[in-house]
Design an enzyme around this catalytic site. Structure first.
Site, PDB file in Angstrom:
ATOM      1  N   GLN A  10      40.315  34.772  36.072  1.00  0.00           N
ATOM      2  CA  GLN A  10      41.059  33.519  35.980  1.00  0.00           C
ATOM      3  C   GLN A  10      41.768  33.413  34.634  1.00  0.00           C
ATOM      4  OE1 GLN A  10      38.800  30.217  37.341  1.00  0.00           O
ATOM      5  NE2 GLN A  10      40.245  28.676  36.635  1.00  0.00           N
ATOM      6  N   SER A  92      34.847  38.494  35.411  1.00  0.00           N
ATOM      7  CA  SER A  92      34.460  37.253  36.075  1.00  0.00           C
ATOM      8  C   SER A  92      34.906  37.272  37.545  1.00  0.00           C
ATOM      9  CB  SER A  92      35.023  36.050  35.306  1.00  0.00           C
ATOM     10  OG  SER A  92      34.480  34.841  35.764  1.00  0.00           O
ATOM     11  N   LEU A  93      35.866  36.453  37.920  1.00  0.00           N
ATOM     12  CA  LEU A  93      36.418  36.481  39.279  1.00  0.00           C
ATOM     13  C   LEU A  93      36.757  37.906  39.714  1.00  0.00           C
ATOM     14  CD1 LEU A  93      38.238  35.573  41.761  1.00  0.00           C
ATOM     15  CD2 LEU A  93      40.060  35.429  40.055  1.00  0.00           C
ATOM     16  N   ARG A 117      33.679  29.696  45.468  1.00  0.00           N
ATOM     17  CA  ARG A 117      33.334  29.798  44.044  1.00  0.00           C
ATOM     18  C   ARG A 117      34.191  28.834  43.226  1.00  0.00           C
ATOM     19  NH1 ARG A 117      34.934  33.164  39.483  1.00  0.00           N
ATOM     20  NH2 ARG A 117      33.133  34.021  38.352  1.00  0.00           N
ATOM     21  N   HIS A 201      30.654  30.053  32.876  1.00  0.00           N
ATOM     22  CA  HIS A 201      29.685  30.986  32.307  1.00  0.00           C
ATOM     23  C   HIS A 201      28.770  30.322  31.282  1.00  0.00           C
ATOM     24  CE1 HIS A 201      31.502  34.209  34.536  1.00  0.00           C
ATOM     25  NE2 HIS A 201      32.683  33.801  34.111  1.00  0.00           N
ATOM     26  N   GLN A 250      26.246  35.296  38.068  1.00  0.00           N
ATOM     27  CA  GLN A 250      27.341  35.596  37.148  1.00  0.00           C
ATOM     28  C   GLN A 250      28.053  34.376  36.574  1.00  0.00           C
ATOM     29  OE1 GLN A 250      31.181  35.766  38.177  1.00  0.00           O
ATOM     30  NE2 GLN A 250      31.502  37.957  37.954  1.00  0.00           N
TER      31      GLN A 250
END
Length: 307
Positions: A10, A92-93, A117, A201, A250
């Site tokens: 992202q 991440s993503l 998500r 996160h 995550q």
């Protein structure tokens, strides 16, 4: 030469992304059309035309970035030049995109998962004012000191460890601002507040973690054809049960990107190919892995010149 496929997260989105792939490649066009049908929205139109505030929504930009990356891969395959890699990783993503590339999660399931998500992350962000900031030019130990100093102001963690002297902090807004000021006093060159919905996160994502675990429990996950490096452990993972657990964790835990790149480099990988919008990850690879070579597959021009 060993190759790693890297997939952005992202923040890489931009209005116009993927439009040339859609127009020039039938295979890429099918990827966007399938995503439109799965989501029940015209994701392609939002990618190509915006408006920017619609594309930047957490629940929209996440599938948009995944779809763009997979469209670029399919365009390469259509030309008879598929990307061959020994390992995959995503920021991440992007870790979900890496699993699509590696064959552990189907494209359709990944689109549904990252949409869920994004929705869960957005809801968690709205529950408490929170944010993130990038800190540049400060070593990790000093950054942790700054975070510890700000902990009395609210939840605050080091969230993304991207590369040497480059990390992100995440937490309640007042705590992030205080940590940023403390970081400057300790020698940080810049502290940049990020335009994100909230504290990704970090422990503030606990409700999103639970929502993701529930979605992942219903998703088929297979053994990948190549290892995918986990953001949570910075180690390759191939066991479906471990993949499911780590993807669930995550979003609430730090992204160990620098350690991931060092692990990949230590395994003999010297070529890094970033697939999708932006060039942040290939730039980080050059900084982290000595002697690395990088390439990008983003738009139609890069597909045409791929070799």
């Amino acid at each position: 030469m060993k190759t790693a496929a890297l997939f952005p997260g992202q923040g890489a989105q931009a209005v116009g992304m993927g439009k040339d792939l859609f127009e020039k490649s039938a295979a890429a066009r099918r990827v966007f059309e399938e995503a439109n049908a799965i989501l029940g929205i015209d994701l392609a139109k939002i990618c190509f035309e915006g408006p920017e505030e619609s594309l930047n929504r957490t629940d929209t930009c996440q599938p948009a970035i995944l779809v763009h990356s997979i469209a670029a891969l399919r365009a390469l395959e259509e030309k008879g030049l598929p990307l061959v890699a020994d390992v995959a990783a995503g920021l991440s993503l992007g870790e979900y995109t890496a699993h699509v590339f590696a064959g552990s999660i189907s494209f359709a399931d990944a689109v549904r998962l990252v949409r869920r998500r994004g929705e869960a992350m957005q809801a968690a962000c709205e529950a408490k004012p929170s944010t993130m900031a990038t800190v540049l030019g400060l070593d990790l130990e000093k950054l942790r000191v700054a975070v510890a100093e700000a902990a009395s102001r609210g939840v605050i963690v080091v969230a993304n460890i991207l590369g040497p002297g480059q990390a992100a902090i995440s937490g309640e807004t007042v705590a992030v601002e205080a940590a940023g000021e403390a970081a400057k006093k300790l020698g940080a060159k810049r502290v940049v507040m990020l335009k994100v919905a909230g504290a990704f996160h970090s422990p503030l994502m606990a409700p999103a973690v639970e929502a993701l675990k529930a979605a992942l429990a219903k998703t088929e996950i297979r053994v990948p054809r190549i290892p995918v490096v986990s953001n949570v452990t910075a180690a390759p993972v191939s066991d479906p049960a471990a993949i499911r657990e780590l993807l669930g964790r995550q979003v609430g835990e730090p992204v160990l990107w620098e350690d991931s790149m060092r692990r990949i480099g230590a395994d003999g990988v010297k070529r890094f190919v970033e697939v999708g919008p932006g060039r942040v990850l290939s730039g980080l690879a050059r900084k982290i892995v000595d002697g690395s070579e990088t390439a990008n597959v983003e738009g139609w021009v890069s597909v045409e010149t791929w070799a």
